[in-house]
Structures are given as structure tokens and as C-alpha cells.
Design a protein around this motif. Structure first.
Motif, PDB file in Angstrom:
ATOM      1  N   ASN A 189     -81.555   3.748 -20.262  1.00  0.00           N
ATOM      2  CA  ASN A 189     -82.685   3.263 -21.055  1.00  0.00           C
ATOM      3  C   ASN A 189     -83.824   4.250 -21.246  1.00  0.00           C
ATOM      4  O   ASN A 189     -84.805   3.917 -21.915  1.00  0.00           O
ATOM      5  N   GLY A 190     -83.720   5.403 -20.655  1.00  0.00           N
ATOM      6  CA  GLY A 190     -84.824   6.356 -20.781  1.00  0.00           C
ATOM      7  C   GLY A 190     -85.943   6.062 -19.805  1.00  0.00           C
ATOM      8  O   GLY A 190     -85.923   5.054 -19.095  1.00  0.00           O
ATOM      9  N   LEU A 191     -86.922   6.960 -19.790  1.00  0.00           N
ATOM     10  CA  LEU A 191     -88.031   6.812 -18.843  1.00  0.00           C
ATOM     11  C   LEU A 191     -88.877   5.591 -19.168  1.00  0.00           C
ATOM     12  O   LEU A 191     -89.125   4.737 -18.319  1.00  0.00           O
ATOM     13  N   SER A 192     -89.308   5.478 -20.398  1.00  0.00           N
ATOM     14  CA  SER A 192     -90.146   4.329 -20.750  1.00  0.00           C
ATOM     15  C   SER A 192     -89.324   3.064 -20.940  1.00  0.00           C
ATOM     16  O   SER A 192     -89.841   1.963 -20.797  1.00  0.00           O
ATOM     17  N   GLY A 193     -88.041   3.226 -21.251  1.00  0.00           N
ATOM     18  CA  GLY A 193     -87.203   2.054 -21.483  1.00  0.00           C
ATOM     19  C   GLY A 193     -86.751   1.378 -20.196  1.00  0.00           C
ATOM     20  O   GLY A 193     -86.525   0.175 -20.172  1.00  0.00           O
ATOM     21  N   ALA A 194     -86.619   2.151 -19.137  1.00  0.00           N
ATOM     22  CA  ALA A 194     -86.179   1.570 -17.866  1.00  0.00           C
ATOM     23  C   ALA A 194     -87.257   0.662 -17.293  1.00  0.00           C
ATOM     24  O   ALA A 194     -88.449   0.908 -17.483  1.00  0.00           O
ATOM     25  N   ARG A 195     -86.850  -0.383 -16.608  1.00  0.00           N
ATOM     26  CA  ARG A 195     -87.781  -1.355 -16.040  1.00  0.00           C
ATOM     27  C   ARG A 195     -87.683  -1.336 -14.527  1.00  0.00           C
ATOM     28  O   ARG A 195     -86.609  -1.503 -13.946  1.00  0.00           O
ATOM     29  N   ILE A 196     -88.823  -1.151 -13.902  1.00  0.00           N
ATOM     30  CA  ILE A 196     -88.870  -1.102 -12.449  1.00  0.00           C
ATOM     31  C   ILE A 196     -88.324  -2.385 -11.842  1.00  0.00           C
ATOM     32  O   ILE A 196     -87.570  -2.373 -10.871  1.00  0.00           O
ATOM     33  N   ASP A 197     -88.695  -3.511 -12.417  1.00  0.00           N
ATOM     34  CA  ASP A 197     -88.209  -4.787 -11.891  1.00  0.00           C
ATOM     35  C   ASP A 197     -86.692  -4.870 -11.974  1.00  0.00           C
ATOM     36  O   ASP A 197     -86.032  -5.394 -11.080  1.00  0.00           O
ATOM     37  N   GLU A 198     -86.174  -4.351 -13.069  1.00  0.00           N
ATOM     38  CA  GLU A 198     -84.721  -4.352 -13.254  1.00  0.00           C
ATOM     39  C   GLU A 198     -84.052  -3.475 -12.199  1.00  0.00           C
ATOM     40  O   GLU A 198     -83.050  -3.858 -11.589  1.00  0.00           O
ATOM     41  N   ILE A 199     -84.604  -2.308 -11.991  1.00  0.00           N
ATOM     42  CA  ILE A 199     -84.063  -1.417 -10.963  1.00  0.00           C
ATOM     43  C   ILE A 199     -84.110  -2.112  -9.603  1.00  0.00           C
ATOM     44  O   ILE A 199     -83.123  -2.143  -8.869  1.00  0.00           O
ATOM     45  N   ALA A 200     -85.269  -2.690  -9.306  1.00  0.00           N
ATOM     46  CA  ALA A 200     -85.433  -3.361  -8.005  1.00  0.00           C
ATOM     47  C   ALA A 200     -84.394  -4.465  -7.832  1.00  0.00           C
ATOM     48  O   ALA A 200     -83.797  -4.608  -6.762  1.00  0.00           O
ATOM     49  N   ALA A 201     -84.182  -5.220  -8.896  1.00  0.00           N
ATOM     50  CA  ALA A 201     -83.243  -6.342  -8.805  1.00  0.00           C
ATOM     51  C   ALA A 201     -81.832  -5.863  -8.476  1.00  0.00           C
ATOM     52  O   ALA A 201     -81.102  -6.512  -7.721  1.00  0.00           O
ATOM     53  N   LYS A 202     -81.443  -4.726  -9.036  1.00  0.00           N
ATOM     54  CA  LYS A 202     -80.086  -4.224  -8.819  1.00  0.00           C
ATOM     55  C   LYS A 202     -79.953  -3.471  -7.502  1.00  0.00           C
ATOM     56  O   LYS A 202     -78.863  -3.055  -7.113  1.00  0.00           O
ATOM     57  N   THR A 203     -81.088  -3.305  -6.866  1.00  0.00           N
ATOM     58  CA  THR A 203     -81.100  -2.620  -5.583  1.00  0.00           C
ATOM     59  C   THR A 203     -80.805  -3.620  -4.466  1.00  0.00           C
ATOM     60  O   THR A 203     -80.966  -4.816  -4.643  1.00  0.00           O
ATOM     61  N   SER A 204     -80.408  -3.116  -3.336  1.00  0.00           N
ATOM     62  CA  SER A 204     -80.240  -4.020  -2.200  1.00  0.00           C
ATOM     63  C   SER A 204     -81.554  -4.169  -1.435  1.00  0.00           C
ATOM     64  O   SER A 204     -81.599  -4.756  -0.372  1.00  0.00           O
ATOM     65  N   THR A 205     -82.617  -3.624  -2.008  1.00  0.00           N
ATOM     66  CA  THR A 205     -83.924  -3.755  -1.382  1.00  0.00           C
ATOM     67  C   THR A 205     -84.930  -4.285  -2.401  1.00  0.00           C
ATOM     68  O   THR A 205     -84.532  -4.872  -3.396  1.00  0.00           O
ATOM     69  N   SER A 206     -86.204  -4.095  -2.166  1.00  0.00           N
ATOM     70  CA  SER A 206     -87.214  -4.739  -3.018  1.00  0.00           C
ATOM     71  C   SER A 206     -88.025  -3.716  -3.800  1.00  0.00           C
ATOM     72  O   SER A 206     -88.009  -2.520  -3.530  1.00  0.00           O
ATOM     73  N   LYS A 207     -88.755  -4.230  -4.765  1.00  0.00           N
ATOM     74  CA  LYS A 207     -89.585  -3.366  -5.599  1.00  0.00           C
ATOM     75  C   LYS A 207     -90.589  -2.582  -4.765  1.00  0.00           C
ATOM     76  O   LYS A 207     -90.832  -1.394  -5.015  1.00  0.00           O
ATOM     77  N   ARG A 208     -91.136  -3.262  -3.788  1.00  0.00           N
ATOM     78  CA  ARG A 208     -92.144  -2.593  -2.969  1.00  0.00           C
ATOM     79  C   ARG A 208     -91.616  -1.302  -2.358  1.00  0.00           C
ATOM     80  O   ARG A 208     -92.337  -0.320  -2.217  1.00  0.00           O
ATOM     81  N   MET A 209     -90.366  -1.290  -1.990  1.00  0.00           N
ATOM     82  CA  MET A 209     -89.794  -0.109  -1.340  1.00  0.00           C
ATOM     83  C   MET A 209     -89.713   1.070  -2.300  1.00  0.00           C
ATOM     84  O   MET A 209     -89.798   2.228  -1.902  1.00  0.00           O
TER      85      MET A 209
END
Lengths: 222, 222
Positions: free
Chosen positions: B34-54
Motif C-alpha cells: 500500500n505504500g508509505l501513506s497508504g499503509a495503515r498502522i492499525d492494519e499492521i497492528a491487527a495482523k501482528t501477534s502484538t499490539s499497536k502500542r508495541m
DNA sequence: TCTACTTTGTACCAACCGGTTAATTTCGTC
DNA sequence: GACGAAATTAACCGGTTGGTACAAAGTAGA
């Protein structure tokens, strides 16, 4: 407080075509610079001689605007290409000229290159929706097909020379030369992008492409 | 209301390295897609086995994360390249193998290609900040320099053969083959991207690059 | 003059999204 | 086993941003 905020509405002309053109031009810069998601509608509107409202009036939404920008970019570039006249040249000369022209043409239209890069990031989803673009491009290899036919008929080119593949090679080197300039030059320096460097690259591009098209026994050894 | 919301905290282990790695892997996919601006932090966090805060704990902010992803991508790809052993081969064979390897290697790492495309959209601004990447890349043409030296010494290669330019040509064709596949295939069809098409492209890439390196009188005419 | 189209301006919104607050748990070590 | 630093969690915040509502007026052709 009752001083009217100046009736700036007075004295304007209707010019739908002009307004559309203006919006497209600004939007092309912004999308080329920042990508689809990176570009800001408010920013585009601000740089326009009209308002945000008009963007939605004419193009519906952000993606609609992007789609029209993409079409416009292809139209501009392909139109420029059509001015090249090659039929009067012998096949080898024509091929050389086409390759050189493409190299320079891409170099002269970095915004177009950036839009194509961006479109590839989106897997060509918006290009897919435009019949116009496919029409424009279908004509893009006709020149090359004509050259190849003449070259084969003259016994100069390989029997199995493939116009599409030649187009691929020419495009690849010409495109990469613009698209990857930033990373390449930051890593390896600017030598290849100096005037001499560019001249050499172009020269060798021609050498390679012509070499690929010619029958082996027709290759002169410089 | 006093029933504790399940002590889901119980039973987790500290594993900083693992968490970082996990975040980077997920983020690489998302940024590449999705590119730098297209990527979503929340989306990344969700697919992670950890949380956004990390994510913020380890990488500061979105750009910091992107920068680390870029570094990691370069590291992975360049590390893979280093496994190629060429010193035992005669120069021409070594050059051929290097070109073929690069073509296949790029083809096998589309996410890396996409990240480099994205980085070029940003004018290489983040790559600029990473010394690591420049170090990694500096070593990338050493192989080519060695081959050229041997080729010249053996009287096979042109005296003015330029390793950097060879690298440029090989990269350009190998890169474009992945980066522009979407738009190219949508416009001109899939023929060049079929197994046979790819074989032909690779073969001709080798032919052209070797032809460019060799002295004219050393070129065999197949 | 009638009517559809074009243009302007402003204020507004709801969702999105990057980033933060603050409290809690783990773990090496002294 | 107490202590502090590192690691982790869940809830929350406020600015941004794509997109609208509404009102009004100018333009052009029929």
C-alpha cells in the motif's frame, strides 16, 4: 461587521473545459508527487484556480480524479510519440531513432513515469478501467511492428524478431532510467546521470536493441 | 460490573527480538502492498501477534517503522545475493550467471521491488538516512568489478567496460520485469510473462549484456 | 424570458488514523 | 524478595481528510 465580504463573484466567465483542464493539471502534479493516498484533495483544490467543490462536481471523488489524471497523462505522452515519423527511414535507422526518441521522451516526462509507477503499486487497477488507455497503447507498438516487418523483408532482421519484446527492452531501460534515478544515484552516485553518462546509456541501449534485432551475420563490428 | 474482563494478560512471555521481527515482517507486506501513506498502522497492528502500542514502543513512529522495513528488505535481498559464488568461473560465464541470477532473484522478491519503487516515489529520502543500506549496496557491484577486471585481463572484455553501467543494465531489465508487470501485462498481454516469455527475456538480457562487455571481435555469432 | 448548466462560498461532518496516557506484568539482579 | 528497568496492554484523543449540504448567483442557448 456588515461590510460585505466583497462580491468577488462578480465578473467570471463560464469555462468548463478550462476549469477541468486546470484541475487535471494540478492534480497530475500532486498525484505524481505524492501518490494516490498521499495526495490531498484540499491541497489540490488550494493550488487550483477554482474550489474543492468543483473537483467533486466534475470528477465525483478522489479515485475518479485520479483515473482521469492517469488517462490524461497517457494521452499527452502517446500524442507526443505519434509525431515521430519513421517510414521514410531504412529499418535499422528507424529502430535506432525510435529507441533514442523513447529514451529522451521518457526522460522529458518524469511525471508520467511517476504516475505509471504509482499505478503499478496499485496493480494497474485504474488503468484496467480505462478503455482509452488500452486503445492509445495498442497503437504504441504499431511503429515497431512496421519497422520489424521492413527489417525482416530486407533480410536484415532475425526471422523471429519480436516487436513486443523490443518494445519491452526499450521501455525497460528508458523507464528505469527515470523511475529509479533517486535510489540508484543515492547509492552509486551521479555519474550515469550526467550528460555524458546519459549519452553513453542511450548509445548502448541502441547498440543492444539493434544487436538483438539484426541477424548475427549482419552485425557490424565497430 | 466487577467481573474482571478476563485476565488475558496472564501467560505472556517477553520476547523483544521476536516481537520486532514479527512487526517488521507484517509491516513489510503492508508497506509493499500500500505504500508509505497508504499503509495503515492499525492494519499492521491487527495482523501482528502484538499490539499497536508495541510498534510505537520499538519504532517510534510510522516513518521510523518504514525506515526499518526498508533496511530489513535490503538486508534480506543483499544477503541472498552474497551466496552467489563466481570466482571459479571464467569471466564470460561468471557474467552470464550473475545476470541470470539477478533476473531470477528480483523475480523472487517482488515485495523488495515494490519497496524500492515506493522509495523512489519518495525520492529516496529514507534510503538516504540509512548508512547500512549504502554499505550493503557498495558491496553489490564488487562482484561485477572483479568479473570485469578478469575479463579485461584475459583480453576478452572491452578496455572501457564499465562495471557500474553493466550493473545498471542488468538491474534495469530485471527490475522493470517485476515493477511494471501490472501495467505492461494489462496493456500488452501476458506473453512475455509466461514461463517461455521469461526464459526468452532472460536469455536476451544475457546476450545483450555479454555483448556489451565483450570486445567486438570476441563476439561469437550464434 | 425560461431553463439547464456552471460557479462560488462557507460551513459542516463523521470516519479515519497516527499517536499518547497510564497502568500493569515480567524478569534479571543485587 | 525487593527493586527498577524493560515489555505489554487497553482505552483514549484530537487533528486530519474525503466528502456534503445549502444557498445563491452568473451564463448561455433555446
Amino acid at each position: 461587521m456588515n461590510d460585505k465580504p466583497a462580491n468577488s463573484r462578480a465578473g467570471w466567465k463560464q469555462d468548463p473545459a478550462g476549469v477541468r483542464k486546470n484541475i487535471l493539471a494540478v492534480a497530475m502534479e500532486e498525484f505524481a508527487a505524492n501518490g494516490l493516498s498521499g495526495a490531498r484533495i484540499d491541497e489540490i483544490a488550494a493550488k487550483t484556480s477554482t474550489s474543492k467543490r468543483m473537483i467533486y462536481y466534475y470528477f465525483g471523488d478522489k479515485e475518479g480524479l485520479y483515473g482521469h489524471v492517469l488517462e490524461e497523462a497517457y494521452r499527452q505522452v502517446r500524442t507526443g510519440e505519434q509525431e515521430l515519423e519513421l517510414d521514410h527511414l531504412p529499418p535499422v535507422e528507424a529502430l535506432k531513432l525510435l529507441a533514442e526518441f523513447t529514451f529522451d521522451h521518457h526522460s522529458r516526462h518524469p511525471d508520467f513515469i511517476r504516475l505509471v509507477m504509482i499505478e503499478n503499486i496499485h496493480d494497474g487497477a485504474y488503468l484496467e478501467q480505462s478503455e482509452l488507455i488500452r486503445l492509445l497503447n495498442a497503437g504504441a507498438i504499431q511503429k515497431l511492428e512496421a519497422i520489424c516487418r521492413r527489417g525482416r523483408d530486407a533480410g536484415l532482421f532475425r526471422d523471429d524478431v519480436a516487436p513486443l519484446e523490443l518494445h519491452w527492452h526499450i521501455s525497460a531501460l528508458s523507464f528505469f532510467n527515470v523511475s529509479n534515478r533517486a535510489t540508484f544515484s543515492r547509492i552509486f552516485g551521479n555519474t550515469l546521470f550526467s550528460p555524458e553518462g546519459q549519452r553513453t546509456l542511450k548509445e548502448h541501449l541502441v547498440e543492444m536493441v539493434v544487436g538483438l534485432a539484426l541477424k548475427p551475420d549482419r552485425r557490424s563490428r565497430r
